[in-house]
Design an enzyme around this catalytic site. Sequence first.
Site, PDB file in Angstrom:
ATOM      1  N   ASP A  79       0.854  -1.265   0.060  1.00 54.50           N
ATOM      2  CA  ASP A  79       0.070   0.201   0.229  1.00 54.50           C
ATOM      3  C   ASP A  79       0.713   1.074  -0.056  1.00 54.50           C
ATOM      4  O   ASP A  79       1.897   1.170  -0.529  1.00 54.50           O
ATOM      5  CB  ASP A  79      -1.055  -0.219   1.418  1.00 54.50           C
ATOM      6  CG  ASP A  79      -2.181   0.658   0.802  1.00 54.50           C
ATOM      7  OD1 ASP A  79      -2.296   1.831   0.864  1.00 54.50           O
ATOM      8  OD2 ASP A  79      -3.339  -0.241   0.846  1.00 54.50           O
ATOM      9  N   HIS A 143      -4.023   5.722   3.356  1.00 59.18           N
ATOM     10  CA  HIS A 143      -4.556   4.564   2.668  1.00 59.18           C
ATOM     11  C   HIS A 143      -3.972   3.205   3.181  1.00 59.18           C
ATOM     12  O   HIS A 143      -4.766   2.477   3.828  1.00 59.18           O
ATOM     13  CB  HIS A 143      -4.503   4.650   1.389  1.00 59.18           C
ATOM     14  CG  HIS A 143      -5.382   3.524   0.508  1.00 59.18           C
ATOM     15  ND1 HIS A 143      -4.918   2.344   0.255  1.00 59.18           N
ATOM     16  CD2 HIS A 143      -6.564   3.807  -0.039  1.00 59.18           C
ATOM     17  CE1 HIS A 143      -5.862   1.817  -0.310  1.00 59.18           C
ATOM     18  NE2 HIS A 143      -6.828   2.463  -0.668  1.00 59.18           N
ATOM     19  N   SER A 467     -10.768  -0.992  -1.821  1.00 56.20           N
ATOM     20  CA  SER A 467      -9.698  -1.156  -0.873  1.00 56.20           C
ATOM     21  C   SER A 467      -9.982  -1.373   0.672  1.00 56.20           C
ATOM     22  O   SER A 467      -9.163  -1.929   1.431  1.00 56.20           O
ATOM     23  CB  SER A 467      -8.988   0.310  -0.973  1.00 56.20           C
ATOM     24  OG  SER A 467      -8.203   0.570  -2.168  1.00 56.20           O
TER      25      SER A 467
END
Length: 679
Positions: A79, A143, A467
């Site tokens: 990520d 994220h 995600s």
Amino acid sequence: MIARNSKIHSFGRSFNGFAARLLPHEAKLLAQKEGVVSVFPNRVKKLLTTRSWDFVGLREKVTKRNNQTESDIIVAVFDTGIWVESPSFNDTGYGPPPKKWNGTCETGANFTGCNNKVIGAQYFNHGQYSPEDIDTPLDLDGHGTHTASTAAGIPVKGASLFGLARGTARGGVPSARIASYKVCWGFGCQDVDIMAAFDAAIADGVDIISISIGGDGSSFTEDPIAIGAFHALKKGIMTVCAAGNEGPALGTLQNVAPWVFTVAASTTDRRFETSVKLGNGQNVSGIAVNTFVPKKDFYPLINGALAKNDSIGISGNPSDCDPGTLSRIKVKGKIVLCQGSGGEAVVQELGGAGIIMSQDVFRDTAFITTAPGTYVSLQDGQKINNYINSTRSALGVIYKTRTVKIIAPTIASFSSRGPQRLGANILKPDIAAPGVNILAAFTKFTTVTGRVGDKRVVTYNVESGTSMACPHVSAAVAYVKSFHPNWSPAAIKSALMTTARAMKIKPQEAELASGSGQINPKAALHPGLIYDIKTNAYAGFLCKQGYRSEDVALITGSKKYNCSNMRLSKGADGLNYPSINLQVRTNETVISAVFHRNVKNVGLANSTYKAKVIMKGISITVRPNILTFNKRNQRKSFKVILRGKLVNKGFWYLSGSLVWRGSNSKHRVRSPIFVSPPV
């Protein structure tokens, strides 16, 4: 010599290969050399909680856990990096990393190092990057921290986003360890870095790889996630991937290799509602994450058309609040109604007091606003517009978001749908998990939205996407593995798929959106029967799909498979997959297909299962329709035969299921059956 001089990275820990900067003619020459299996270009891919784990049945205090084994499980997250100082990664009470761990913790700007919870952090930046990118494992985006904590964060009480969604934020396997592999930067997530991360993670000794990244793939031979995941599979490592955020359009799925666990996003029973009150007393319900409390009872209210900039010629639509179309004098201090979702930055820059955006897309997802704002339906937008046009002094106020209970789950509108083309008779996505409005840890090195003008810095944030669904399944895999450490990735995948719950609100696209259904991790501990798949079976599948021996060698990392003399896998799909899918060619009028399956008994030693088919519009026969076992790990084979005629033209589908019911147990082993034409 050309490749040697241009080489930027070598993959040598888990598979053989390298990345190099080459001109097109140089790449073509290299591909023709003896011993070179394939040359493909570096592409850029993109990034695709307090309530969600309770919603899927993994409650904090009543869920059975095997904590010691869970603590030895390492979840790798590919990520944007990680912010280790998050309360979700506190390592109090953790012992040293598992002995199998061979990874490292790299240093970098503002990165303070790892601990016994986050045991590894590496970054890979061998491609082209933005000027603002910094060499560090630190998460500057949020994220990566969000996905990592969703999978394996520790319980943190009182977590919220400015009071919203307050509760205990936690991951699905809070005792597990995390290894972060930063492959995504300002420019995106590049193939060369994803391949490098696979090379490292496999050698480092991780157990599960969680990848909330997507990108279009024309072939498994040019897909670094498919190739890397196969090499991981050979070491017993499951790779879990997001299905993509291109829904609700059909045929938009990503990460569809059958050895990858492909995850759709579903809703939970909580929605973020942001209401508007008008000066005439009327209330309108909107959806958004609005953290702002109004300072007045009412504000002046105007629409984009009335706020038009009349002093200059404009190009654009003022009703949409397009850039350059509105007057600062008319907007300043007012709430502005805009058609569509593109006017937020414009209204904020002109000094507006808030924005109401009217649209009918993504009505199930609450987006975060950078100023007081909400999204209303087109119908409600017209009501507000009528009120504005009915008076010279329209007033309104946008309230802070509140949470309301809704019926769930269903599939998120943005979640990518099938059918897929690379393995037409393999149903994808495989499964669904919560991916809408998920509260999880965030980094302090960016703002809530990352947009210009946003000054809010938080440690927990609300995000939506496949995600967010992906790490839920990664954790579910780890949870099952903590009780069944010797099960193969395919066996764990089967257990989760065949015990999944049906959607409470069935999506219009049925299994093309949801796969087998919503994850049910506790039920997956005792699936009764499992559909296992050996590694070499995937090679047979690839040959059956028309891949050449050289292609199979590239994907599998082995030259032992020769498609010319290999015995091709039986059946319409060529795999012992836990779901059944048939894509009927456009010009076909008759359905005729056979699917060969084999199940292993992991339930009671003496048990009998009877098949029940639920399907309309087609004849389905299961032979034999009764399976009797007298010991654990015993295997039995059967065939599923589909026969019928087509009467529909255009897009259509037939949806049903095969359920094996245990006569002397509570096991219910369900496989979806889906028949459709290609898109």
